[in-house]
Design a protein around this motif. Structure first.
Motif, PDB file in Angstrom:
ATOM      1  N   UNK A 114       0.820  -1.213   0.000  1.00  0.00           N
ATOM      2  CA  UNK A 114       0.000   0.000   0.000  1.00  0.00           C
ATOM      3  C   UNK A 114       0.853   1.262   0.000  1.00  0.00           C
ATOM      4  N   UNK A 115       2.180   1.102  -0.020  1.00  0.00           N
ATOM      5  CA  UNK A 115       3.102   2.237   0.003  1.00  0.00           C
ATOM      6  C   UNK A 115       4.101   2.105  -1.150  1.00  0.00           C
ATOM      7  N   UNK A 116       4.467   3.209  -1.729  1.00  0.00           N
ATOM      8  CA  UNK A 116       5.544   3.171  -2.711  1.00  0.00           C
ATOM      9  C   UNK A 116       6.816   2.720  -1.991  1.00  0.00           C
ATOM     10  N   UNK A 117       7.607   1.823  -2.594  1.00  0.00           N
ATOM     11  CA  UNK A 117       8.808   1.336  -1.913  1.00  0.00           C
ATOM     12  C   UNK A 117       9.770   2.437  -1.477  1.00  0.00           C
ATOM     13  N   UNK A 118       9.890   3.498  -2.274  1.00  0.00           N
ATOM     14  CA  UNK A 118      10.784   4.591  -1.888  1.00  0.00           C
ATOM     15  C   UNK A 118      10.248   5.310  -0.651  1.00  0.00           C
ATOM     16  N   UNK A 119       8.941   5.504  -0.578  1.00  0.00           N
ATOM     17  CA  UNK A 119       8.342   6.153   0.582  1.00  0.00           C
ATOM     18  C   UNK A 119       8.478   5.267   1.819  1.00  0.00           C
ATOM     19  N   UNK A 120       8.189   3.984   1.652  1.00  0.00           N
ATOM     20  CA  UNK A 120       8.311   3.058   2.779  1.00  0.00           C
ATOM     21  C   UNK A 120       9.753   2.989   3.272  1.00  0.00           C
ATOM     22  N   UNK A 121      10.700   2.919   2.334  1.00  0.00           N
ATOM     23  CA  UNK A 121      12.106   2.831   2.726  1.00  0.00           C
ATOM     24  C   UNK A 121      12.563   4.096   3.435  1.00  0.00           C
ATOM     25  N   UNK A 122      12.078   5.253   2.998  1.00  0.00           N
ATOM     26  CA  UNK A 122      12.431   6.504   3.657  1.00  0.00           C
ATOM     27  C   UNK A 122      11.970   6.490   5.116  1.00  0.00           C
ATOM     28  N   UNK A 123      10.707   6.123   5.341  1.00  0.00           N
ATOM     29  CA  UNK A 123      10.166   6.103   6.694  1.00  0.00           C
ATOM     30  C   UNK A 123      10.877   5.070   7.570  1.00  0.00           C
ATOM     31  N   UNK A 124      11.055   3.868   7.029  1.00  0.00           N
ATOM     32  CA  UNK A 124      11.618   2.783   7.834  1.00  0.00           C
ATOM     33  C   UNK A 124      13.114   2.971   8.075  1.00  0.00           C
ATOM     34  N   UNK A 125      13.843   3.466   7.080  1.00  0.00           N
ATOM     35  CA  UNK A 125      15.269   3.731   7.283  1.00  0.00           C
ATOM     36  C   UNK A 125      15.478   4.805   8.336  1.00  0.00           C
TER      37      UNK A 125
END
Length: 330
Positions: A114-125
């Motif tokens: 449900x999230x763009x991988x770049x957006x998810x990676x930004x938040x999680x990183x």
């Protein structure tokens, strides 16, 4: 999209979270999700103060992780059963990172597609960096059609969406400029910083017990988080998972977990008429039951306590850490 057996899609590494030869335990926190399947009355009146108190109790008691669920919006037809109280996963885990010092922070489970991988990676990183490398990313495919289709697309395609998302997230964690082949979220020459604190990346655990989830775990996961698995089914599922792991990843190591029945540690009688399905007893009795699961091949156990208040939950947490935890690794 290429098959999950395409080597180009598989993570280049395996990141173990659980120390070799150890059995660890964690919890999905109360309060932050309030499905009628498990919520207690006291949780509906609780909030951030009680949530922080329980997280700190788990941290102090040696719990390996604390977990937060993920739903964005619940359709009206399911609201009575699921409720609409679901704290945001990454925001809550980031807040809990400042409340704790040692325990890992687990998304259990993030509907990653449900999230763009770049957006998810930004938040999680960012979360991993701010917490000092304590993030474990738990990922699932989702089960609510209306929510999934509103935010993502065809519900029937969630399996391949999730496969692509997990593969892409692993690349985003390890490469500042990840090459994402798509087809749903192709990307290239787009940089991501800050980088995660943990190297080569945070571990990714896959949730679910369906055949597709087992295959996804074997192909992409560093660990497994079953959902709705009964004890009698667990040995067969673990055996199948290991077969697939050998086929898809050459038998690479894998952290294997399970969710334990709700439990209550007694001390001369609880003064509470608990259902028969509750795992209750002394520390030794509870530990003996949990060691049966360890004997099946499990190395991380998720527990949930029966409690009538936040104070009682904290007391059960402290007792579990002091009395049961040491018995699991003897």
């Amino acid at each position: 999209m290429p098959s999950v057996t395409d080597p180009s899609l598989l993570p280049a590494d395996v990141v173990r979270a659980v120390p070799e030869g150890r059995v660890v335990y964690g919890m999905q926190l109360p309060i932050q999700s309030q499905s009628t399947l498990y919520v207690a009355e006291w949780e509906t009146k609780a909030g951030p103060e009680e949530l922080a108190r329980i997280a700190r109790a788990a941290d102090h008691a040696g719990f390996f992780y604390i977990g937060v669920c993920d739903h964005t919006a619940i359709p009206r037809r399911l609201a009575d059963a699921m409720s609409t109280t679901w704290y945001d996963t990454t925001a809550t885990l980031a807040w809990l990172a400042a409340q704790t010092t040692r325990t890992h922070l687990l998304s259990h489970v993030l509907i990653l597609a449900q999230r763009h991988p770049l957006r998810a990676a930004k938040e999680l990183s960012t979360l991993d960096l701010l917490s000092g490398g304590r993030l474990i990313v738990g990922v699932g495919a989702g089960h609510v059609p209306e929510e999934y289709e509103l935010l993502t697309g065809g519900f029937e395609d969630r399996g391949r969406h999730t496969d692509e998302a997990v593969s892409a997230l692993a690349r985003c964690f390890t490469d500042e400029f990840p090459e994402l082949p798509g087809p749903r979220f192709p990307a290239r020459a787009m940089g991501l910083r800050p980088r995660p604190a943990r190297t080569p990346r945070p571990p990714i655990w896959i949730g679910g017990s369906s055949p597709a989830a087992l295959r996804r775990t074997a192909a992409f996961g560093d660990g497994w988080l079953p959902q709705g698995t009964r004890r009698r089914d667990l040995p067969g599922q673990i055996a199948r998972l290991r077969e697939l792991r050998e086929e898809l990843r050459g038998g690479a190591p894998l952290d294997i977990g399970t969710i334990v029945e709700p439990l209550y540690l007694t001390a001369g009688g609880s003064g509470w008429d608990l259902p028969r399905w509750v795992l209750q007893g002394t520390a030794e009795q509870v530990a003996e039951s949990l060691r049966e699961l360890v004997g099946m091949g499990v190395n991380h156990l998720q527990v949930r306590f029966m409690a009538r208040s936040a104070e009682e939950w904290c007391d059960q947490t402290a007792r579990f850490g002091a009395e049961v935890g040491p018995l699991l690794n003897r």
